[in-house]
Design a protein around this motif. Structure first.
Motif: not given
Length: 750
Positions: A47-50, A54-56, A81-85
């Motif tokens: 859950d923490q990983k997801y 999701e935050e990113s 950075k955001h495209l990579d996310a």
């Protein structure tokens, strides 16, 4: 991951009531309470990983949504950075349904350069479904032409690839005329045709559209994508499309799956997990366990969370919709055969046909409703998949297991429908010369067993010749597998195509003639490769078993063609198979041969009786050569097994007849009796066991004791050992007038 998906499922109803709220803030607000509750109840490392991902993703979406001016894409820029996310989240777990409208609006509005838009489009990998509203909104951007032609083209490719992931398609069907208007763009035309092919219903076929397609064909020449759409139009309205179109083509459309196909496969495999739901649910609201390369899936129309929440509401309205012919019945609600019967007039097949092969209800529909458009779509889809995924035709194809699974699915569907697919036939004819006989062996040979009956000249050049080369140069196990496949092919031919005709008819039925010729040539082909195969394998008893199994297990098509199907066809075993079986050291093979000869006799006797009792001449007769060969074989068998006179009376050119002078030079004692039912190498074990039972104290194994009454006892003993073929052969082909004569014969043989 399962908990996170269930959390998202509760967010969807909010959007169903507030469709205007499509921005990121509304999406986040709608799921805050449920997400917090889920985290409180189910705290885990996953859950923490997801949550981090999701935050990113949320930050990235917020950024690209608020950017107004053109931002340079540099290696260390915030945009990079955001495209990579976005790309990372899409490739790892796929994108949730709510994200698609945001990203599609950004891409098609022309806010960013083509480099950025291309990366965003390639990241549109669905985790579950794609809302129809988001696609409709994206299509509306095409009207203002703010994005470049390359982005429009890439968007169409993406739309075609994910077409079956769109939760509903009613609004898309309503936009049919809008898509049709883009045919004038030569660059977009192939992909627009492909999209229209997926969307076309009968009501979409209009005279002005047919004229427009014909004008485009006259201007562009003979284009496969235009022919595909015209072919579909002609199936729906043959009276309006009067031109003659070419036959089936290898491929109608260009491959438009781009980078999404492999990515969707990886996401599906990564997201799959143990599910309490039954595997029998083919089309439902459950997340599919695996969607291997889109055709190895139970769901081609994945269910959305909106479907899950609205399903009960739909069921409540079912009583009303049941009698409404204006609305289609959702496939995700089709679970039972009664539902199929009630809504058979309202079903709409998935456009790319992938899930049809795994759904028995839809296969029932195909059997009941002979809709040529379904078969045309299936032909195109299956031909495309076979061509693109063939393991031995595509260099460095790492998906052999998935291709095996696909071939197995196709085979199971063919067994259900009791007919082969023409796309498989063309695929095998094209690729068998390149096949090594090892890759996907069992699956290929199974699919081969459903090749439709056609002219044997075509089959020989495309199927028999390459198969014979592999047969002669491969292992004994491959030879046995080929014989098993050809046996099933012959059974399928006769079960699907055999017809009852009046043999007194004055004119030859062309269908019957074609069936008889095709079956005869196939049986002769099997006899030829079997004879050569036995020589190559030194008369292997293992191979001989499969050869005789072809003639015995298929005794209805081969031996019983006259009695079962009223076909004027009976093909005898080649001598290169008959004599190795007669002299075999295995009792199973000898018993098989006896049963086969018994079935031949039954058919020949019936045919002869019909010839004698019919007042008119029959249209078909067995040739005199057939009777002659059968009689030669019977003389050889009776001479070996019963009268001990095979070396003197066998008249077949390849038979056992030898001069007495030559036999005397062999210096073999009791030469004449060496192949009767007591001394035959295949029967010696039974003889020893019989002597042990009647003379337990005698250890000399004196076979001469088996005579007189003991001869009859020995026969009864053999019958109790499961040698049913030997039993029916002796009872039908050997005259035993009285017990005295039997005893006399037994004394003579012993």
């Amino acid at each position: 991951m399962q908990r996170r998906r269930s959390s998202r499922a509760r967010k969807q109803p909010l959007h169903a009531h507030h469709k205007s709220q499509t921005d990121l803030s509304a999406w986040r607000k709608g799921g805050t309470i449920d997400s917090e509750k889920s985290l409180q109840n189910h705290q885990s490392a996953n859950d923490q990983k997801y949550d981090t991902q999701e935050e990113s993703l949320e930050q990235a979406l917020r950024y690209v949504e608020k950017v107004q001016d053109c931002v340079a894409l540099k290696k260390k820029s915030v945009l990079q950075k955001h495209l990579d996310a976005v790309e990372s989240t899409a490739l790892k777990q796929g994108l949730p349904p709510e994200v698609f409208e945001i990203l599609l609006n950004i891409v098609l509005s022309g806010k960013f350069a083509d480099t950025v838009n291309t990366r965003l489009l390639k990241s549109l990998i669905p985790a579950s479904v794609i809302p129809e509203d988001s696609v409709v909104t994206a299509v509306s951007w095409l009207c203002v032409s703010k994005c470049s032609g390359n982005i429009q083209l890439l968007f169409l490719k993406w739309l075609i690839t994910v077409f079956d992931f769109i939760d509903r398609k009613e609004q898309l069907h309503a936009l049919y005329g809008f898509f049709f208007s883009f045919l004038q763009d030569e660059k977009l035309c192939p992909y627009i045709c492909h999209l229209l092919y997926l969307l076309t219903r009968k009501e979409h076929v209009k005279p002005f559209r047919i004229r427009r397609l014909l004008e485009l064909q006259a201007r562009m020449g003979l284009q496969s994508h235009l022919q595909a759409l015209l072919s579909l139009y002609k199936l729906f309205c043959p009276e309006q499309v009067t031109i003659t179109l070419p036959g089936k083509m290898k491929t109608y459309f260009k491959n438009s799956e781009g980078p999404w196909k492999a990515a969707i496969t990886a996401v599906r495999q990564r997201n799959q997990g143990p599910s309490p739901l039954s595997q029998a649910v083919f089309l439902g609201t459950a997340q599919p366990q695996s969607r291997k390369r889109k055709w190895n899936a139970h769901l081609v129309i994945p269910a959305s969370s909106a479907n899950a929440n609205n399903l009960e509401e739909d069921r409540e309205k079912n009583c009303f919709y049941l009698y409404s012919t204006n609305e289609s019945f959702p496939l995700e609600q089709l679970h039972t055969f009664p539902q199929l019967l009630q809504n058979i007039h309202r079903l709409e097949f998935p456009s790319q046909m992938g899930s049809v092969l795994t759904n028995p209800l839809l296969l029932h529909y195909m059997n009941c409703v002979k809709d040529e458009s379904i078969y045309l779509r299936l032909y195109y889809w299956m031909g495309q998949m076979l061509q693109e995924e063939c393991t031995w035709c595509v260099v460095d194809n790492p998906y052999e297991e998935e291709f095996k699974s696909f071939l197995e699915t196709v085979y199971n569907a063919e067994c259900f429908l009791q007919e082969g697919f023409s796309a498989c036939e063309e695929f095998l004819y094209k690729t068998l010369p390149l096949w090594d006989g090892f890759c996907c062996r069992s699956e290929v040979l199974r699919v081969l067993s459903w090749i439709p009956l056609s002219s044997f000249s075509d089959i020989k050049s495309h199927l028999c010749d390459p198969l014979a080369q592999l047969f002669f140069t491969s292992s004994i196990y491959f030879k046995c597998s080929v014989l098993e496949s050809l046996k099933e092919l012959l059974q399928n031919w006769l079960n699907c195509n055999a017809i009852q005709v009046d043999l007194e008819s004055s004119s030859l039925n062309t269908t019957l003639s074609g069936l008889v010729n095709g079956v005869a040539e196939l049986v002769r082909f099997v006899g030829w490769i079997s004879t050569v195969g036995l020589r190559l394998e030194n008369n292997s008893m293992f191979l001989l078993y499969f050869i005789l199994d072809f003639y015995e297990t298929v005794c209805i098509p081969v031996c019983d063609m006259y009695l079962k199907y009223n076909l004027p066809l009976l093909i005898m075993l080649p001598a290169g198979i008959f004599y190795p079986a007669l002299l075999s050291m295995d009792s199973v093979n000898l018993n098989q041969l006896c049963y086969i000869m018994y079935r031949y006799r039954t058919n020949l006797v019936a045919a002869k009786e019909n010839e004698l009792c019919k007042k008119k001449m029959l249209q078909f007769k067995f040739s005199d050569q057939t009777y002659q060969v059968y009689n030669q074989y019977i003389i050889a068998m009776v001479g070996c097994l019963w009268t001990s006179s095979a070396f003197q009376k066998d008249s077949h050119p390849q038979g056992l007849r030898m001069d007495d002078e030559l036999l005397s030079k062999t210096a073999v004692k009791e030469l004449k009796t060496s192949f009767n039912i007591v001394y035959h190498p295949a029967m010696m074990g039974y003889s020893i066991q019989f002597l042990q039972q009647i003379c337990p104290d005698d250890t000399t194994f004196n076979f001469k004791l088996i005579k007189g009454k003991k001869w009859n006892w020995y026969l009864e003993y053999l019958y109790t050992q499961g040698l049913k073929g030997l039993k029916v052969f002796i009872e039908s082909s050997i005259s035993r007038v009285s017990q005295a004569s039997c005893s006399k014969a037994g004394n003579a043989e012993a």
